[in-house]
Design an enzyme around this catalytic site. Sequence first.
Site, PDB file in Angstrom:
ATOM      1  N   ASP A  12      59.045  -2.084   2.854  1.00 46.40           N
ATOM      2  CA  ASP A  12      60.205  -1.394   3.358  1.00 46.40           C
ATOM      3  C   ASP A  12      61.567  -1.792   2.850  1.00 46.40           C
ATOM      4  OD1 ASP A  12      58.286   0.208   4.554  1.00 46.40           O
ATOM      5  OD2 ASP A  12      59.324   0.224   6.475  1.00 46.40           O
ATOM      6  N   ASN A  36      57.238   5.204   2.621  1.00 47.85           N
ATOM      7  CA  ASN A  36      56.867   5.433   3.927  1.00 47.85           C
ATOM      8  C   ASN A  36      58.045   4.761   4.721  1.00 47.85           C
ATOM      9  OD1 ASN A  36      55.866   6.945   5.957  1.00 47.85           O
ATOM     10  ND2 ASN A  36      53.912   5.669   5.918  1.00 47.85           N
ATOM     11  N   ASP A  38      56.609  -0.472  19.526  1.00 47.97           N
ATOM     12  CA  ASP A  38      55.677  -1.232  18.191  1.00 47.97           C
ATOM     13  C   ASP A  38      55.011  -2.302  18.857  1.00 47.97           C
ATOM     14  OD1 ASP A  38      56.859   0.809  16.557  1.00 47.97           O
ATOM     15  OD2 ASP A  38      57.939  -0.837  15.432  1.00 47.97           O
ATOM     16  N   GLU A  65      53.908   5.840  11.369  1.00 52.81           N
ATOM     17  CA  GLU A  65      53.327   5.715  10.114  1.00 52.81           C
ATOM     18  C   GLU A  65      52.120   6.854  10.086  1.00 52.81           C
ATOM     19  OE1 GLU A  65      55.031   3.399  11.227  1.00 52.81           O
ATOM     20  OE2 GLU A  65      55.973   1.936   9.813  1.00 52.81           O
ATOM     21  N   HIS A  97      50.587  -0.413   8.608  1.00 51.69           N
ATOM     22  CA  HIS A  97      50.607  -2.235   8.847  1.00 51.69           C
ATOM     23  C   HIS A  97      50.059  -2.621  10.421  1.00 51.69           C
ATOM     24  CE1 HIS A  97      54.984  -1.752  10.301  1.00 51.69           C
ATOM     25  NE2 HIS A  97      54.542  -0.864  10.196  1.00 51.69           N
ATOM     26  N   ARG A  98      50.757  -2.126  11.259  1.00 55.38           N
ATOM     27  CA  ARG A  98      50.627  -2.327  12.488  1.00 55.38           C
ATOM     28  C   ARG A  98      48.954  -2.160  13.068  1.00 55.38           C
ATOM     29  NH1 ARG A  98      54.842  -4.739  13.714  1.00 55.38           N
ATOM     30  NH2 ARG A  98      56.837  -3.668  12.989  1.00 55.38           N
ATOM     31  N   LYS A 106      53.948  -3.530   4.426  1.00 58.62           N
ATOM     32  CA  LYS A 106      55.184  -3.055   4.744  1.00 58.62           C
ATOM     33  C   LYS A 106      55.854  -3.776   5.512  1.00 58.62           C
ATOM     34  CE  LYS A 106      56.068   1.736   6.667  1.00 58.62           C
ATOM     35  NZ  LYS A 106      57.298   1.559   7.365  1.00 58.62           N
TER      36      LYS A 106
END
Length: 656
Positions: free
Chosen positions: A49, A92, A315, A343, A400-401, A425
């Site tokens: 990012d 993204n 998040d 995402e 990613h998460r 990311k």
Amino acid sequence: MEFLDLPQLLSAAGTVRLPGSKSISNRVLLLAALAEGETEVRDLLASDDTERMLNALQTLGVGVVHQGGESWLIKGCNGNFPVKQAELFLGNAGTAFRPLTAALALAGGDYILKGVARMHERPIGDLVDGLRQLGADVTYLANEGFPPLHLKPASIQPDGVISVRGDVSSQFLTGLLMALPLTGQTVSVNVVGELTSKPYIEITLAIMARFGVSVAREGWQRFTVKAGSRYVSPGTIYVEGDASSASYFLALGAIGGGSVRVEGVGRDSIQGDVKFAEALAKMGAEIEMGPNWMSARAPKGGLVAVDLDCNHIPDAAMTLATTALFAKGTTTLRNIASWRVKETDRIAAMATELRKLGAVVEEGEDFIRVTPVVALSSSPSPACGGGGLKAAAIDTYDDHRMAMCFSLAAFGTPLRINDPKCVAKTFPDYFERFASVTKAAPVIAIDGPSASGKGTVAARVAAALGFGYLDSGALYRLTALAAKQAGVDWADEAAVAAIAAALDVEFSESDIRLNGQLVGDAIRTEEISAGASKVAALPAVRDALLFRQRAFNKAPGLVGDGRDMASVVFPQAPLKVFLTASAEVRAERRYKQLIDKGLSANLPDLLLDLQQRDERDSQRSVAPLRQDVDAKLLDTTDLTIEAAVNQVLLWSKEAI
Ligand code: DC
């Protein structure tokens, strides 16, 4: 598809220095670019990012100099990007796309902004509506309300009030606020609807203040930027550690014993996600905090479920969803509608993947409810429950998460994470740091040729240590048997691999069931031995059996025997043994075994057969039988079984 197989974890403890915050990094980069003067940015996050933002700024003519490590020098353009016409690809990266849209729409140039397919599904209409109220000229190039966008020079309206919706994503308001000084006017923004993710707006305001622009705020309803506001470099600025990234390590400590300490964020952080620590404390975790560190430890009685409004930690709340697998009771996470436009649709993705592990999950438009699996056997490690989790391959949805959250499930079961590199990311070396603070269930890998005695030795070592036992040869034998029963030729790679992948086997203490039927000695005949050796030479068959073997890597530990335990299946094994004996002695042992079972046998034939199998197992191109560089050699030609077992146990004391 790339994957990462995680063994079951036993415990977690240690210290992790966090990478820089994504949200702070990209805000700082943009404001440094818009500011007057040069800004030295320290501890910048190195990730996909931030790379998108850095590339975009370079394309726009901003001076960007990498000073080594995590330090960058940004030569501000004082609100006037040198390049007036450009096409930007932003992947993204929402934290690059939204603020750049706002800044470029007001900067006066001709720009096209694009991203990956998922980016083109993420709404941006509320931001564009806000910009149009200021007079900006923004066109949707595909679907109304979504990127890609075309921005053209426009005359900006004089002082005024605009409205923006605040209930879909706070990034729209962030983008607008950061761009407003470019208008040169006094502009007020009214927020329509309940503002979501308020802590992210606090981050925006704090960073704008560091660059010399103060925003007047009336509650969370109205924000005003005065005419004449302009960004000025603060000289040097340090990026805080990422508070969302901290959540995984704090959860590791809370589930796996701890203490796990994260450095880079703490009590003095400007990031709302540090409040994750409070949520974890509500689940029972013991939390400690200093100005720029936090630590978590598991509670004595285990974690308990919570029912929480998570709007302030959107998040980090994802981490609570997988932590819930190890908490007693049903956890409900509410007010998380924004998960659906991230995402991926994170509520749907989370529900699907948690169910693969056996959890009971209920999802709604803006909530998720997780009831963990009831442990069938005793708890796998002293600190955590989750023992009944099913081994599964977890999909990560280019998010990613998802990848990072699901790594926590390894406390309950070995598991596969598909496309693990999506962590780049925000946290490219996440899995290395994860490994550095966790202890996995150990493996003793014993490889060797047929009839070397490794099966007997491995089973006895496993019993002595209380570990599980994997007879990997049995899987190849079962595949050969199942193929024969299905009338499939052992040379038909695709068909045999499909059988291996779908193998319905159940291993218990002393016997094996195939399709529900006891197998007994049916896999030990000379015919099936030859068939096993043939199917074992097929790469697709070996691939199909890989995760099935790794799924045996459970607490408290495993002894695996085969041909490629050390080299392929468990390369991380702390103890590797290559167990062998002369072909003559092995043929004699096999002869005795068969006679003892009342079967007929012929010694010269057995010897020839063994030599042919050795040849095939060691000459094949995939995972050939050979002593791994790290393996200890144990020649049992002149050793009793007891002596061999004792030797392995002795080595295991040193290695494990
Ligand atoms: O160890 P065993 O004799 O039961 O193995 C049966 C066959 O499977 C043998 O020909 C080698 C092969 N095998 C293998 O290729 N890789 C393993 N890890 C285990 C066995």
